[in-house]
Write an enzyme that holds these catalytic residues in place. Structure first.
Site, short mmCIF file in Angstrom:
data_model
loop_
_atom_site.label_atom_id
_atom_site.label_comp_id
_atom_site.label_asym_id
_atom_site.label_seq_id
_atom_site.Cartn_x
_atom_site.Cartn_y
_atom_site.Cartn_z
N GLU A 163 0.78 -1.24 0.00
CA GLU A 163 0.00 0.00 0.00
C GLU A 163 0.81 1.29 0.00
O GLU A 163 0.80 2.05 0.98
CB GLU A 163 -0.95 0.01 1.20
CG GLU A 163 -1.93 -1.13 1.18
CD GLU A 163 -3.01 -1.00 2.24
OE1 GLU A 163 -3.03 0.02 2.96
OE2 GLU A 163 -3.86 -1.88 2.33
N GLU A 358 -4.93 -8.99 1.29
CA GLU A 358 -5.56 -8.72 2.59
C GLU A 358 -7.04 -8.54 2.36
O GLU A 358 -7.46 -7.85 1.42
CB GLU A 358 -5.08 -7.39 3.20
CG GLU A 358 -3.70 -7.41 3.77
CD GLU A 358 -3.31 -6.03 4.32
OE1 GLU A 358 -4.19 -5.22 4.67
OE2 GLU A 358 -2.10 -5.78 4.40
C1 GCO Z 1 -3.70 -1.64 5.53
C2 GCO Z 1 -2.56 -2.42 5.99
C3 GCO Z 1 -2.87 -3.28 7.18
C4 GCO Z 1 -4.06 -2.89 7.98
C5 GCO Z 1 -5.32 -3.49 7.44
C6 GCO Z 1 -6.56 -3.02 8.16
O1 GCO Z 1 -4.41 -2.09 4.66
O2 GCO Z 1 -3.91 -0.55 6.05
O3 GCO Z 1 -2.04 -3.17 4.99
O4 GCO Z 1 -1.69 -3.15 7.86
O5 GCO Z 1 -3.93 -3.28 9.30
O6 GCO Z 1 -5.45 -3.18 6.12
O7 GCO Z 1 -6.67 -1.64 8.04
#
Ligand code: GCO
Length: 453
Positions: A163, A358
C-alpha cells in the site's frame, strides 16, 4: 468451477503491527516508533512497543497457524531490525530472528510470503529525506538484496511494497500516519516515483538472485462498484476506479498512478496532466526499470464505492450508501461486490494473476462468559466476500490467492489496539491468544478450497 487447485490460501500480518521488541536486540527506530510516541498521533496513546509480543511468542503463533491449517503466511520484515540505520551496519540478531521464524514456518509446513516493506521505514533514512531523496531507491534495493541473499534459499515468495497509497498518502500528504507530514505534490510526486523505481529494481534483483522466486506487489484503492448492470454504469465504475484525482490529498489513492507504471510501463494520462511537472528529471527513462513482469499482482481490498454514469464533466458520480447500510467496527461499509468488480477490472487492465493479499473485518470482539470469542459477523463478511471473489474467478479472472487479514488482533496504526481484525483474539494484558469462531470456519474453507462457500 470454483477456485483453482493450487489456490494460495493463508493469512497475513505486518511487522510493526505484531512484533513488539521495538528497542530490543539492536533494532533501530522506525518512523512508526517515533510517530506512535508523539502525543495525540495514535488513539489512546497506543504504541507498537510490545504489540502482540510476536518476537518472543512466534512459535506459539506458528503453532496456531498450523492448527488453523494455514499453508501460506504473509508477514513483513522490519527494515530497521535488519539495518538499524537503514543502510550500512547489519544487525545480526535481527537477521537471526527472521531466520528462526522462517525455519519454524517451514518445519510446520507453512510457506513464507515475505512483504519487504509494510511501512516501518528506518528513522535514520527519514532524517535524510526518506522517499524524497533520489538515493532512496538504492537504499531500498540494498536492504532488499540483503533479504534476498539471506532468506532466498528458503523464501520463494516476495511482495515488494504494501500500500504505497497509504505510506505516502496518509504518511506524507494528510499526515495521519507516520512520518506525519502534510506536503504538496511537488514533494510527494517525486516520492511516488522513487517508490516505483525501488519496486522495479527490486523485482529485477529478486529474479537474478533467488532461483524459483515469485514476486508480487500489494497496492490498494477502493474498487468502484457499478450501481447497476447497465453498460454505462459499468463503464462509469471502470473510469472512476482508474482515474487519478488532481488534489494533493486525493491523488495518492489512485490505483492507476501506482500500478500502471509497474504493470503497463506508463503513468496514467490524467495523472500526468496534473502532475508531470513534479516528476523527477528524466523520469521517462526509469519506466523500463519500473515495469517488470510480476508473478502475481496483489491488492488489499476491504470495501468499495458505488458509482453510476452521470451527465457531468467526468461522466460518473458516486452513490452514497443508504441509511443503515452495514458497516464494520472501523466504519468501513460492507460491500462484498468489491471482491467481484475490483479483481475483474484489475485483471482486465493488468492481465496478471491476481491475489487478494488482505481482506477481513474489524469487529467489536469480546471474550464471552463461556470464555470464547464469537464473531459471526466476521464469518459472514468473509463468506460473502469470498463468494464474490469466486464469482470473479468463474468469470475469467486468474484468481490465485486469498490472504485473510489478519492472523492476530494487532496494532491498527492510528487506531492503536481499538480495532480487532484477527482470526485469533489477543488479550493485550496477558498476551493470551484465544481463537475466535471464525478461525474454525476459515480452517474448513481452506481445507475444502472454498467448496463449502
Ligand atoms: C492496511 C494495511 C494493514 C491494515 C489493514 C486493516 O491495509 O492498512 O495493509 O496493515 O492493518 O489493512 O486496516
Amino acid at each position: 468451477m470454483g477456485f483453482k487447485k493450487d489456490f494460495i490460501w493463508g493469512a497475513a500480518t505486518a511487522s510493526y503491527q505484531i512484533e513488539g521488541a521495538a528497542c530490543e536486540d539492536g533494532k533501530g527506530p522506525s518512523v512508526w516508533d517515533r510517530f506512535s510516541h508523539e502525543p495525540g498521533k495514535v488513539l489512546e496513546g497506543h504504541t507498537g512497543d510490545i504489540a502482540c509480543d510476536h518476537c518472543h511468542r512466534f512459535r506459539e503463533d506458528v503453532a496456531l497457524m498450523k492448527e488453523m491449517g494455514v499453508k501460506n503466511y504473509r508477514f513483513s520484515i522490519s527494515w530497521p531490525r535488519l539495518l538499524p540505520e537503514g543502510t550500512g551496519e547489519v544487525n545480526a540478531r535481527g537477521l537471526a530472528f527472521y531466520d528462526a521464524l522462517i525455519d519454524c514456518l517451514i518445519e510446520n509446513g507453512i510457506r513464507p510470503i515475505v512483504t519487504l516493506f509494510h511501512w516501518d521505514y528506518p528513522s535514520a533514512l527519514q532524517a535524510r529525506g526518506g522517499w524524497e531523496n533520489p538515493e532512496s531507491p538504492q537504499w531500498f534495493l540494498r536492504y532488499a538484496t540483503l533479504c534476498a541473499e539471506r532468506y532466498g534459499d528458503r523464501v520463494k515468495d516476495f511482495i515488494t511494497f504494501n500500500e504505497p497509497q497509504c505510506f505516502i498518502g496518509l504518511g506524507c500528504c494528510t499526515g495521519v500516519h507516520a512520518p506525519g507530514y502534510v506536503l504538496p505534490p511537488s514533494a510527494t510526486i517525486p516520492m511516488s516515483h522513487h517508490v516505483l523505481l525501488a519496486h522495479g529494481l527490486t523485482v529485477r534483483m529478486l529474479r537474478d538472485r533467488v532461483p524459483g522466486v515469485r514476486v508480487g506487489y500489494a497496492p490498494c484503492g477502493d474498487p468502484r462498484i457499478p450501481k447497476s448492470a447497465r453498460p454505462e454504469d459499468i463503464e462509469a465504475a471502470r473510469k472512476a476506479y482508474f482515474s487519478t484525482p488532481a488534489d494533493a490529498a486525493g491523488w495518492p489513492f489512485s490505483v492507476a498512478w501506482w500500478s500502471d507504471p509497474a504493470l503497463l510501463g506508463r503513468y496514467p494520462e490524467d495523472g500526468l496532466r496534473h502532475f508531470a511537472q513534479y516528476l523527477p528529471h528524466g523520469w521517462q527513462a526509469d519506466l523500463t526499470a519500473i515495469c517488470q513482469p510480476l508473478d502475481y499482482y496483489c491488492q488489499n481490498i476491504y470495501s468499495g464505492r458505488v458509482v453510476r454514469a452521470a451527465d457531468n464533466a467526468q461522466g460518473y458520480e458516486e452513490v452514497m450508501q443508504p441509511v443503515g447500510h452495514p458497516k464494520t467496527a472501523i466504519q468501513w461499509p460492507v460491500t462484498p461486490d468489491a471482491l467481484y468488480w475490483g479483481p475483474k477490472f484489475l485483471y482486465e487492465r493488468y492481465r496478471t494473476p491476481f491475489m487478494i493479499s488482505e481482506n477481513g473485518m474489524s469487529c467489536h470482539d469480546v471474550v464471552s462468559l463461556d470464555g470464547k470469542v464469537h464473531d459471526p459477523q466476521r464469518q459472514d463478511y468473509m463468506h460473502r466476500y469470498l463468494r464474490a471473489f469466486r464469482r470473479a474467478a468463474e468469470d475469467g479472472v486468474d484468481a490465485c490467492g486469498y490472504l485473510a487479514w489478519s492472523l492476530l488482533d494487532n496494532f491498527e496504526w492510528a487506531q492503536g489496539y481499538t480495532e480487532r481484525f484477527g482470526l485469533v483474539y489477543v488479550d493485550y494484558q496477558t498476551q493470551q491468544r484465544i481463537v475466535k469462531d471464525s478461525f474454525h470456519w476459515y480452517k474448513t474453507v481452506m481445507e475444502r478450497n472454498g467448496e463449502n462457500l
